[in-house]
Write a protein that holds these residues in place. Structure first.
Motif, PDB file in Angstrom:
ATOM      1  N   ARG A   1     129.758  33.908  10.070  1.00  0.00           N
ATOM      2  CA  ARG A   1     130.568  33.646   8.891  1.00  0.00           C
ATOM      3  C   ARG A   1     129.656  33.463   7.696  1.00  0.00           C
ATOM      4  NH1 ARG A   1     132.291  28.912   9.094  1.00  0.00           N
ATOM      5  NH2 ARG A   1     131.701  28.194  11.169  1.00  0.00           N
ATOM      6  N   GLU A   2     130.082  33.959   6.554  1.00  0.00           N
ATOM      7  CA  GLU A   2     129.285  33.805   5.342  1.00  0.00           C
ATOM      8  C   GLU A   2     129.493  32.448   4.690  1.00  0.00           C
ATOM      9  OE1 GLU A   2     129.792  36.944   2.581  1.00  0.00           O
ATOM     10  OE2 GLU A   2     129.113  38.523   3.947  1.00  0.00           O
ATOM     11  N   GLU A   3     130.692  31.893   4.826  1.00  0.00           N
ATOM     12  CA  GLU A   3     131.011  30.626   4.178  1.00  0.00           C
ATOM     13  C   GLU A   3     131.016  29.494   5.200  1.00  0.00           C
ATOM     14  OE1 GLU A   3     131.301  30.209   0.975  1.00  0.00           O
ATOM     15  OE2 GLU A   3     131.090  32.351   0.519  1.00  0.00           O
TER      16      GLU A   3
ATOM     17  N   GLU B   1     129.303  21.952   5.533  1.00  0.00           N
ATOM     18  CA  GLU B   1     128.522  21.676   4.324  1.00  0.00           C
ATOM     19  C   GLU B   1     128.069  20.217   4.291  1.00  0.00           C
ATOM     20  OE1 GLU B   1     130.885  22.830   1.018  1.00  0.00           O
ATOM     21  OE2 GLU B   1     130.390  24.962   1.177  1.00  0.00           O
TER      22      GLU B   1
ATOM     23  N   THR C   1     132.377  25.727   6.366  1.00  0.00           N
ATOM     24  CA  THR C   1     133.516  24.853   6.154  1.00  0.00           C
ATOM     25  C   THR C   1     133.037  23.579   5.449  1.00  0.00           C
ATOM     26  OG1 THR C   1     133.239  23.695   8.257  1.00  0.00           O
ATOM     27  CG2 THR C   1     134.550  25.728   8.280  1.00  0.00           C
TER      28      THR C   1
ATOM     29  N   ARG D   1     121.329  30.233   8.959  1.00  0.00           N
ATOM     30  CA  ARG D   1     122.689  29.703   8.939  1.00  0.00           C
ATOM     31  C   ARG D   1     123.268  29.521  10.345  1.00  0.00           C
ATOM     32  NH1 ARG D   1     125.365  32.815   4.869  1.00  0.00           N
ATOM     33  NH2 ARG D   1     125.705  34.415   6.446  1.00  0.00           N
TER      34      ARG D   1
ATOM     35  N   THR E   1     121.903  24.931  -0.651  1.00  0.00           N
ATOM     36  CA  THR E   1     122.559  26.181  -1.017  1.00  0.00           C
ATOM     37  C   THR E   1     122.200  27.296  -0.049  1.00  0.00           C
ATOM     38  OG1 THR E   1     122.814  27.818  -2.799  1.00  0.00           O
ATOM     39  CG2 THR E   1     120.650  26.826  -2.555  1.00  0.00           C
TER      40      THR E   1
END
Length: 312
Positions: free
Chosen positions: A128-130, A136, A132, A107, A168
Protein backbone atom coordinates in the motif's frame (compact mmCIF):
# COMPACT_ATOMS: atom_id res chain seq x y z
CA UNK A 1 81.26 19.58 66.59
CA UNK A 2 80.96 17.64 63.45
CA UNK A 3 77.58 17.71 61.72
CA UNK A 4 76.85 14.76 59.58
CA UNK A 5 74.65 15.31 56.61
CA UNK A 6 72.76 12.76 54.64
CA UNK A 7 72.86 12.90 50.94
CA UNK A 8 69.45 13.64 49.55
CA UNK A 9 68.52 12.14 46.22
CA UNK A 10 66.55 14.49 44.09
CA UNK A 11 63.16 13.21 43.03
CA UNK A 12 62.54 13.93 39.45
CA UNK A 13 59.26 15.59 38.77
CA UNK A 14 57.15 13.90 36.13
CA UNK A 15 57.65 15.39 32.76
CA UNK A 16 55.05 17.89 31.75
CA UNK A 17 52.59 16.43 29.30
CA UNK A 18 53.40 17.19 25.77
CA UNK A 19 50.90 19.58 24.30
CA UNK A 20 48.63 17.87 21.90
CA UNK A 21 48.33 19.32 18.47
CA UNK A 22 45.33 21.53 17.96
CA UNK A 23 43.63 18.92 15.84
CA UNK A 24 44.24 15.94 18.18
CA UNK A 25 40.72 15.86 19.54
CA UNK A 26 39.33 16.56 16.12
CA UNK A 27 41.10 13.50 14.74
CA UNK A 28 38.96 11.32 16.98
CA UNK A 29 35.95 12.41 14.96
CA UNK A 30 37.46 13.39 11.64
CA UNK A 31 40.43 11.96 9.78
CA UNK A 32 41.48 12.95 6.28
CA UNK A 33 41.44 9.85 4.11
CA UNK A 34 43.05 9.37 0.74
CA UNK A 35 39.75 9.78 -1.11
CA UNK A 36 37.94 12.20 1.16
CA UNK A 37 37.00 12.18 4.82
CA UNK A 38 36.73 9.41 7.38
CA UNK A 39 34.92 9.55 10.71
CA UNK A 40 36.44 6.88 12.99
CA UNK A 41 34.41 7.87 16.07
CA UNK A 42 31.23 6.87 14.21
CA UNK A 43 32.31 3.23 14.19
CA UNK A 44 31.65 2.79 17.90
CA UNK A 45 28.46 4.86 17.59
CA UNK A 46 27.17 2.50 14.90
CA UNK A 47 28.08 -0.57 16.95
CA UNK A 48 26.14 0.71 19.96
CA UNK A 49 23.19 1.81 17.80
CA UNK A 50 22.97 -1.69 16.28
CA UNK A 51 22.63 -3.20 19.76
CA UNK A 52 20.03 -0.62 20.73
CA UNK A 53 17.98 -1.29 17.57
CA UNK A 54 18.05 -5.00 18.33
CA UNK A 55 16.73 -4.43 21.86
CA UNK A 56 14.04 -2.03 20.61
CA UNK A 57 12.75 -4.45 17.94
CA UNK A 58 12.71 -7.29 20.44
CA UNK A 59 10.67 -5.18 22.83
CA UNK A 60 8.15 -4.52 20.04
CA UNK A 61 7.43 -8.24 19.68
CA UNK A 62 10.30 -9.82 17.70
CA UNK A 63 12.29 -11.60 20.44
CA UNK A 64 14.61 -13.52 18.10
CA UNK A 65 15.65 -10.63 15.88
CA UNK A 66 19.31 -9.77 15.33
CA UNK A 67 20.76 -6.58 13.84
CA UNK A 68 23.99 -6.59 11.83
CA UNK A 69 26.08 -3.61 10.80
CA UNK A 70 26.59 -3.61 7.06
CA UNK A 71 29.33 -1.01 6.75
CA UNK A 72 29.28 2.63 5.73
CA UNK A 73 29.43 4.51 2.47
CA UNK A 74 29.42 8.08 1.23
CA UNK A 75 26.90 9.00 -1.43
CA UNK A 76 24.68 11.89 -2.43
CA UNK A 77 21.33 12.39 -0.74
CA UNK A 78 19.53 12.08 -4.10
CA UNK A 79 21.08 8.68 -4.86
CA UNK A 80 20.53 7.38 -1.36
CA UNK A 81 16.89 8.46 -1.04
CA UNK A 82 16.08 7.05 -4.50
CA UNK A 83 17.58 3.68 -3.61
CA UNK A 84 15.70 3.59 -0.29
CA UNK A 85 12.24 4.27 -1.78
CA UNK A 86 9.57 3.32 -0.99
CA UNK A 87 10.57 4.13 2.56
CA UNK A 88 9.63 6.00 5.69
CA UNK A 89 12.09 8.77 6.55
CA UNK A 90 12.65 10.27 9.98
CA UNK A 91 14.46 13.59 10.31
CA UNK A 92 16.03 14.76 13.58
CA UNK A 93 17.31 18.13 14.72
CA UNK A 94 20.55 17.19 16.49
CA UNK A 95 22.80 20.02 17.71
CA UNK A 96 25.75 20.53 17.81
CA UNK A 97 25.58 19.06 14.29
CA UNK A 98 24.89 21.85 11.81
CA UNK A 99 22.47 19.70 9.88
CA UNK A 100 19.85 16.96 10.38
CA UNK A 101 20.31 13.28 11.16
CA UNK A 102 18.16 11.02 9.00
CA UNK A 103 16.86 7.50 9.53
CA UNK A 104 15.02 5.44 6.93
CA UNK A 105 13.33 2.05 6.75
CA UNK A 106 11.42 0.29 4.00
CA UNK A 107 7.67 0.90 4.24
CA UNK A 108 6.89 -2.87 4.38
CA UNK A 109 8.97 -3.10 7.56
CA UNK A 110 6.68 -0.58 9.26
CA UNK A 111 3.61 -2.55 8.17
CA UNK A 112 5.14 -5.76 9.55
CA UNK A 113 6.02 -4.13 12.87
CA UNK A 114 2.49 -2.74 13.23
CA UNK A 115 1.04 -6.19 12.54
CA UNK A 116 3.28 -7.80 15.19
CA UNK A 117 2.63 -5.02 17.69
CA UNK A 118 -1.12 -5.68 17.46
CA UNK A 119 -0.79 -9.45 17.82
CA UNK A 120 -0.13 -10.61 14.26
CA UNK A 121 2.74 -12.62 12.79
CA UNK A 122 4.28 -9.87 10.70
CA UNK A 123 2.84 -11.05 7.39
CA UNK A 124 2.10 -8.51 4.69
CA UNK A 125 -1.40 -8.55 3.24
CA UNK A 126 -0.27 -6.47 0.26
CA UNK A 127 1.63 -3.36 -0.73
CA UNK A 128 0.00 0.00 0.00
CA UNK A 129 1.22 3.49 -0.76
CA UNK A 130 -0.68 5.18 2.07
CA UNK A 131 -0.39 4.39 5.76
CA UNK A 132 -3.44 4.23 7.99
CA UNK A 133 -3.75 6.65 10.91
CA UNK A 134 -2.67 3.88 13.32
CA UNK A 135 0.36 3.09 11.16
CA UNK A 136 1.35 6.76 10.99
CA UNK A 137 1.11 7.05 14.78
CA UNK A 138 3.19 3.91 15.14
CA UNK A 139 5.82 5.24 12.71
CA UNK A 140 6.07 8.46 14.73
CA UNK A 141 6.39 6.55 17.98
CA UNK A 142 9.04 4.27 16.47
CA UNK A 143 10.92 7.34 15.28
CA UNK A 144 10.94 8.85 18.76
CA UNK A 145 12.16 5.55 20.25
CA UNK A 146 14.94 5.24 17.66
CA UNK A 147 15.94 8.83 18.38
CA UNK A 148 16.41 7.91 22.05
CA UNK A 149 18.54 4.92 21.05
CA UNK A 150 20.63 7.12 18.76
CA UNK A 151 21.16 9.63 21.57
CA UNK A 152 22.33 6.79 23.81
CA UNK A 153 24.81 5.64 21.16
CA UNK A 154 26.28 9.17 20.92
CA UNK A 155 26.26 9.87 24.65
CA UNK A 156 29.98 9.35 25.29
CA UNK A 157 31.03 11.19 22.12
CA UNK A 158 29.34 14.55 21.63
CA UNK A 159 26.21 14.37 23.73
CA UNK A 160 23.84 14.54 20.76
CA UNK A 161 20.16 14.71 21.67
CA UNK A 162 18.27 14.05 18.40
CA UNK A 163 14.76 15.50 18.41
CA UNK A 164 12.30 14.10 15.85
CA UNK A 165 10.83 16.88 13.74
CA UNK A 166 9.58 15.13 10.57
CA UNK A 167 8.17 11.74 9.55
CA UNK A 168 7.44 11.33 5.86
CA UNK A 169 7.42 8.96 2.94
CA UNK A 170 8.45 11.74 0.55
CA UNK A 171 12.19 12.56 0.62
CA UNK A 172 11.43 15.90 -1.08
CA UNK A 173 9.90 17.03 2.23
CA UNK A 174 13.19 16.60 4.09
CA UNK A 175 14.12 20.27 4.06
CA UNK A 176 17.72 21.35 4.71
CA UNK A 177 19.03 18.43 2.65
CA UNK A 178 19.67 18.91 -1.07
CA UNK A 179 19.91 16.20 -3.70
CA UNK A 180 23.65 16.78 -4.25
CA UNK A 181 24.58 16.93 -0.55
CA UNK A 182 27.11 14.25 0.42
CA UNK A 183 25.82 11.82 3.05
CA UNK A 184 27.61 9.31 5.26
CA UNK A 185 25.26 6.32 5.24
CA UNK A 186 25.34 3.48 7.79
CA UNK A 187 23.23 0.40 7.12
CA UNK A 188 21.83 -2.01 9.68
CA UNK A 189 20.50 -5.35 8.41
CA UNK A 190 17.81 -7.26 10.28
CA UNK A 191 18.25 -11.01 10.61
CA UNK A 192 15.52 -13.45 11.54
CA UNK A 193 11.94 -14.06 10.46
CA UNK A 194 9.86 -12.21 9.44
CA UNK A 195 12.28 -9.32 8.84
CA UNK A 196 15.16 -11.21 7.21
CA UNK A 197 17.13 -8.84 5.00
CA UNK A 198 15.19 -5.68 5.88
CA UNK A 199 17.38 -2.66 6.56
CA UNK A 200 17.32 0.45 8.70
CA UNK A 201 19.62 3.22 7.50
CA UNK A 202 21.17 6.13 9.38
CA UNK A 203 22.51 9.04 7.29
CA UNK A 204 24.55 12.07 8.34
CA UNK A 205 25.32 15.03 6.05
CA UNK A 206 29.11 15.06 5.64
CA UNK A 207 29.10 18.85 5.91
CA UNK A 208 27.40 18.58 9.33
CA UNK A 209 30.04 16.14 10.58
CA UNK A 210 32.85 18.33 9.29
CA UNK A 211 31.24 21.25 11.12
CA UNK A 212 32.00 19.71 14.52
CA UNK A 213 35.67 19.02 13.81
CA UNK A 214 36.72 21.32 16.62
CA UNK A 215 34.20 20.00 19.13
CA UNK A 216 35.68 18.34 22.19
CA UNK A 217 34.63 14.73 22.51
CA UNK A 218 33.38 13.69 25.90
CA UNK A 219 35.84 11.59 27.93
CA UNK A 220 35.13 7.91 28.21
CA UNK A 221 33.62 7.03 31.56
CA UNK A 222 34.25 3.80 33.40
CA UNK A 223 31.63 2.31 35.64
CA UNK A 224 32.54 2.23 39.32
CA UNK A 225 30.49 -0.90 39.81
CA UNK A 226 32.45 -3.95 40.94
CA UNK A 227 29.72 -6.39 39.88
CA UNK A 228 30.75 -9.28 37.71
CA UNK A 229 29.82 -8.24 34.13
CA UNK A 230 28.86 -11.83 33.26
CA UNK A 231 26.54 -12.00 36.25
CA UNK A 232 25.08 -8.57 35.44
CA UNK A 233 24.49 -9.58 31.83
CA UNK A 234 22.79 -12.83 32.85
CA UNK A 235 20.57 -10.96 35.33
CA UNK A 236 19.63 -8.37 32.71
CA UNK A 237 18.73 -11.10 30.21
CA UNK A 238 16.67 -12.97 32.80
CA UNK A 239 14.74 -9.82 33.72
CA UNK A 240 13.99 -9.06 30.06
CA UNK A 241 12.40 -12.51 29.68
CA UNK A 242 10.06 -12.13 32.68
CA UNK A 243 6.46 -12.31 31.49
CA UNK A 244 4.09 -9.78 33.05
CA UNK A 245 0.31 -10.23 33.15
CA UNK A 246 -1.42 -7.49 31.14
CA UNK A 247 -5.15 -7.01 31.71
CA UNK A 248 -7.82 -4.64 30.47
CA UNK A 249 -11.39 -4.40 31.69
CA UNK A 250 -13.67 -3.57 28.76
CA UNK A 251 -16.89 -3.13 30.71
CA UNK A 252 -18.20 -3.13 34.31
CA UNK A 253 -22.00 -3.50 34.11
CA UNK A 254 -24.07 -3.17 37.27
CA UNK A 255 -27.47 -4.76 37.81
CA UNK A 256 -29.72 -5.02 40.82
CA UNK A 257 -29.69 -8.09 43.04
CA UNK A 258 -33.27 -8.88 42.01
CA UNK A 259 -32.32 -9.00 38.30
CA UNK A 260 -29.15 -10.96 39.09
CA UNK A 261 -31.12 -13.68 40.89
CA UNK A 262 -33.65 -13.78 38.04
CA UNK A 263 -31.05 -14.37 35.29
CA UNK A 264 -31.49 -17.49 33.21
CA UNK A 265 -29.56 -19.11 30.36
CA UNK A 266 -30.14 -17.04 27.24
CA UNK A 267 -30.68 -13.75 29.05
CA UNK A 268 -28.65 -10.77 27.82
CA UNK A 269 -26.78 -8.27 29.94
CA UNK A 270 -26.37 -5.00 27.97
CA UNK A 271 -22.88 -3.50 27.96
CA UNK A 272 -21.80 0.06 27.41
CA UNK A 273 -18.33 0.14 25.85
CA UNK A 274 -16.28 3.13 27.04
CA UNK A 275 -14.15 5.14 24.63
CA UNK A 276 -11.02 4.52 26.68
CA UNK A 277 -10.23 1.45 28.77
CA UNK A 278 -7.59 0.99 31.47
CA UNK A 279 -4.63 -1.33 30.95
CA UNK A 280 -2.96 -2.80 34.02
CA UNK A 281 0.34 -4.68 34.37
CA UNK A 282 0.72 -7.01 37.36
CA UNK A 283 -2.23 -5.28 39.01
CA UNK A 284 -0.83 -1.76 38.64
CA UNK A 285 -2.29 0.94 36.40
CA UNK A 286 -0.08 1.24 33.31
CA UNK A 287 -1.98 3.00 30.53
CA UNK A 288 -5.28 3.88 28.86
CA UNK A 289 -6.16 2.77 25.36
CA UNK A 290 -8.84 2.64 22.66
CA UNK A 291 -10.60 -0.57 21.64
CA UNK A 292 -10.25 -1.56 18.03
CA UNK A 293 -9.20 -4.25 15.59
CA UNK A 294 -5.91 -5.00 13.82
CA UNK A 295 -5.49 -7.70 11.18
CA UNK A 296 -8.59 -9.56 12.33
CA UNK A 297 -7.59 -9.52 16.00
CA UNK A 298 -9.20 -7.53 18.78
CA UNK A 299 -6.68 -4.94 19.91
CA UNK A 300 -6.13 -1.99 22.21
CA UNK A 301 -4.18 1.01 20.98
CA UNK A 302 -2.28 2.76 23.77
CA UNK A 303 -3.34 6.41 23.94
CA UNK A 304 -1.73 7.43 27.22
CA UNK A 305 0.89 5.85 29.50
CA UNK A 306 0.67 6.61 33.17
CA UNK A 307 3.71 8.17 34.86
CA UNK A 308 5.06 6.96 38.16
CA UNK A 309 6.24 9.20 40.99
CA UNK A 310 9.70 9.46 39.35
CA UNK A 311 8.18 10.05 35.90
CA UNK A 312 9.69 6.83 34.51
Amino acid sequence: MTVRTKSVRAIEAPAAPVAEPADAKASLLLRKAADGYAFPALESVATQFARSLRDLLRALGAPAIQVERAGSEQTSFGEWSASAAPAIFWRYHAPPLKGPVLLAAARPLILQLVDIFYGGKGKLAGEREELTDAEERFAARLGRDMGLQLASAWRDKLGLEPELDCVTGDPAKLAAVRADDDMLVQRFVLRGAPFEGRTIVCAYPVAALRGVVGAELLPETHSASTADPLWSGALDKALRDVRMPVRSVLARPEISLVKLLALEVGDIIPLTMPRHVPVTVAGRSFAFGSIGEANGNAAIMIDHIEKGPDHD
